[in-house]
Enzyme design. Structure first.
Site, short mmCIF file in Angstrom:
data_model
loop_
_atom_site.label_atom_id
_atom_site.label_comp_id
_atom_site.label_asym_id
_atom_site.label_seq_id
_atom_site.Cartn_x
_atom_site.Cartn_y
_atom_site.Cartn_z
N SER A 100 -53.79 27.63 13.96
CA SER A 100 -54.09 26.17 14.02
C SER A 100 -54.41 25.84 15.27
O SER A 100 -53.31 25.88 16.19
CB SER A 100 -53.31 25.35 13.25
OG SER A 100 -53.76 24.08 13.16
N HIS A 132 -60.93 20.80 16.28
CA HIS A 132 -60.03 21.48 15.42
C HIS A 132 -60.54 22.65 14.65
O HIS A 132 -61.52 22.63 14.43
CB HIS A 132 -59.39 20.32 14.64
CG HIS A 132 -58.71 20.80 13.37
ND1 HIS A 132 -59.44 21.25 12.07
CD2 HIS A 132 -57.66 21.05 13.08
CE1 HIS A 132 -58.49 21.43 11.25
NE2 HIS A 132 -57.49 21.52 11.90
N VAL A 145 -57.48 28.56 10.14
CA VAL A 145 -57.51 29.63 9.21
C VAL A 145 -55.98 29.87 8.73
O VAL A 145 -55.03 29.91 9.53
CB VAL A 145 -58.33 30.95 9.64
CG1 VAL A 145 -59.65 30.34 9.72
CG2 VAL A 145 -57.86 31.26 10.95
N ARG A 146 -55.97 29.98 7.38
CA ARG A 146 -54.55 30.18 6.95
C ARG A 146 -54.77 30.75 5.59
O ARG A 146 -55.63 30.82 4.76
CB ARG A 146 -53.98 28.53 6.60
CG ARG A 146 -54.77 27.97 5.78
CD ARG A 146 -54.03 26.41 5.94
NE ARG A 146 -54.86 25.49 4.80
CZ ARG A 146 -55.85 24.91 5.12
NH1 ARG A 146 -56.37 25.13 6.31
NH2 ARG A 146 -56.37 24.25 4.40
N HIS A 191 -72.78 23.00 13.69
CA HIS A 191 -73.02 22.98 12.37
C HIS A 191 -73.85 24.52 12.05
O HIS A 191 -73.41 25.21 10.92
CB HIS A 191 -73.77 21.96 11.73
CG HIS A 191 -72.89 20.95 11.43
ND1 HIS A 191 -72.08 20.61 10.33
CD2 HIS A 191 -72.40 19.86 12.30
CE1 HIS A 191 -71.42 19.59 10.32
NE2 HIS A 191 -71.48 18.99 11.29
N HIS A 204 -58.59 4.17 4.94
CA HIS A 204 -58.29 2.89 5.32
C HIS A 204 -59.15 2.41 6.32
O HIS A 204 -59.23 1.11 6.40
CB HIS A 204 -56.85 3.03 6.03
CG HIS A 204 -56.47 3.69 7.04
ND1 HIS A 204 -56.71 5.05 7.02
CD2 HIS A 204 -56.21 3.60 8.47
CE1 HIS A 204 -56.56 5.60 8.48
NE2 HIS A 204 -56.20 4.40 9.40
N GLY A 264 -40.07 21.92 6.71
CA GLY A 264 -39.23 22.33 7.72
C GLY A 264 -39.61 23.11 9.02
O GLY A 264 -38.87 23.77 9.36
N GLY A 265 -40.84 22.98 9.13
CA GLY A 265 -41.72 23.63 10.39
C GLY A 265 -41.18 22.90 11.53
O GLY A 265 -40.44 21.93 11.75
N ARG A 266 -41.58 23.59 12.51
CA ARG A 266 -41.04 23.35 14.00
C ARG A 266 -42.01 21.97 14.39
O ARG A 266 -43.22 21.88 14.43
CB ARG A 266 -41.30 24.27 15.05
CG ARG A 266 -40.70 23.80 16.27
CD ARG A 266 -40.66 25.27 17.37
NE ARG A 266 -40.14 24.88 18.53
CZ ARG A 266 -40.82 24.54 19.66
NH1 ARG A 266 -42.09 24.56 19.52
NH2 ARG A 266 -40.23 24.37 20.89
#
Length: 303
Positions: free
Chosen positions: A93, A107, A110-111, A146, A176, A259-261
């Site tokens: 990321s 930004h 890929v995961r 794009h 919002h 619980g990531g950093r």
């Protein structure tokens, strides 16, 4: 390769991180910091960060590979039947905040995610995409970005780009504010409709295409003259970026819930930000053009 191969995915992700950092260091002229970390519940990652660079005011390119015994609520929200399964997630990321207001923030991530349970087939999916957030919009930049996104997806079906573009427009939207975060790009999640080998190849084309999508824009805008007015507007618009990431972004929520950093999760936030009460740009100004000509959703590839 018809079944998931986490080891192959991890090797590609680490290589992708290294290639992107090397290219950005070449443009900026300042090295990225390297910070390895471990997660007590399982896994860890490598954070690569630059602050106060020559071109990048702040930027991070992070790799993480984490696992656990019970799926976090943010990940199980769309698939409640997977709640309680063991899981592992890995990805790269990045968020880059250039100093020059004419160079857009970007930004990309890929995961891969896999959930397992004894006696049941593993459930896997890919997610990712990239999006561009200009402060002073440029039509050529938006079209180029794009176009690269479209071309990365084209070999896997002409329907993917319009779907993933629409998904991006809808996801990176501040409900919002009733306002888009930027000019969009592509976004996809929970993607497993192709065989694993094809889905993995698609994600590789997206990740590998990032430098082609963004570097030409950064190089062409990083030396554009600007003054205090432009820096001030950049800081104001960066506030929208902060609002989205903290209020709406599923990745931020997942990272914190799992619980990531924290330092790595929040590296996406810009270093200098401003908020104002009920501020509006002067009609007809370059700042107003962002709202009228670039933030409304549109087909950037239309002739």
């Amino acid at each position: 390769m018809s079944t998931p191969s986490p080891s192959a995915i991890k090797a590609w992700l680490l290589d992708l991180q290294s290639r992107i950092v090397a290219a950005l260091e070449d443009v900026d002229g300042k090295p990225f910091l390297r910070d390895s970390w471990e997660r007590p519940e399982g896994g860890g990652g490598i954070s690569r960060l630059i602050e106060e660079g020559n071109v990048l005011e702040r930027g991070g390119v992070n790799f993480s590979h984490v696992m656990g015994a019970n799926l976090p609520p943010s990940a199980a929200a769309a698939r409640p039947e997977l709640a309680g399964r063991a899981w592992e997630a890995m990805g790269v990321s990045l968020v880059l905040h250039p100093r020059n207001p004419h160079a857009p923030t970007v930004h990309m991530n890929v995961r891969f995610f896999e959930a397992t349970a004894e006696g049941k087939d593993p459930v896997w999916w890919f997610g990712g995409g990239m999006d561009l957030t200009p402060y002073y919009g440029n039509v050529d930049d938006a079209r180029h970005f794009h176009r690269v996104c479209h071309d990365a997806l084209a070999p896997y079906g002409e329907d993917l780009h319009p779907r993933f573009k629409k998904w991006c427009d809808e996801y990176f939207y501040l409900k919002h504010r009733k306002e888009a975060r930027g000019v969009g790009g592509i976004f996809f999640d929970d993607f497993n409709e192709l065989p694993f080998i094809d889905a993995f190849a698609m994600v590789q084309r997206v990740g590998d295409g990032f430098l082609d999508a963004y570097l030409p824009i950064l190089k062409s805008r990083k030396d554009t003259p600007y003054g205090e007015r432009e820096r001030d507007f950049q800081a104001y618009r960066r506030g929208r970026y902060v609002e989205f990431n903290l209020v709406w972004d599923r990745g931020t929520h997942f990272g914190l819930q799992s619980g990531g950093r924290t330092e790595a999760i929040l590296m996406s936030l810009p270093p200098i930000v401003k908020w104002r009460y009920d501020w509006h740009p002067e009609p007809g100004s370059a700042e107003a053009a962002l709202y009228t000509d670039f933030l409304p959703h549109r087909d950037w590839l239309a002739s």
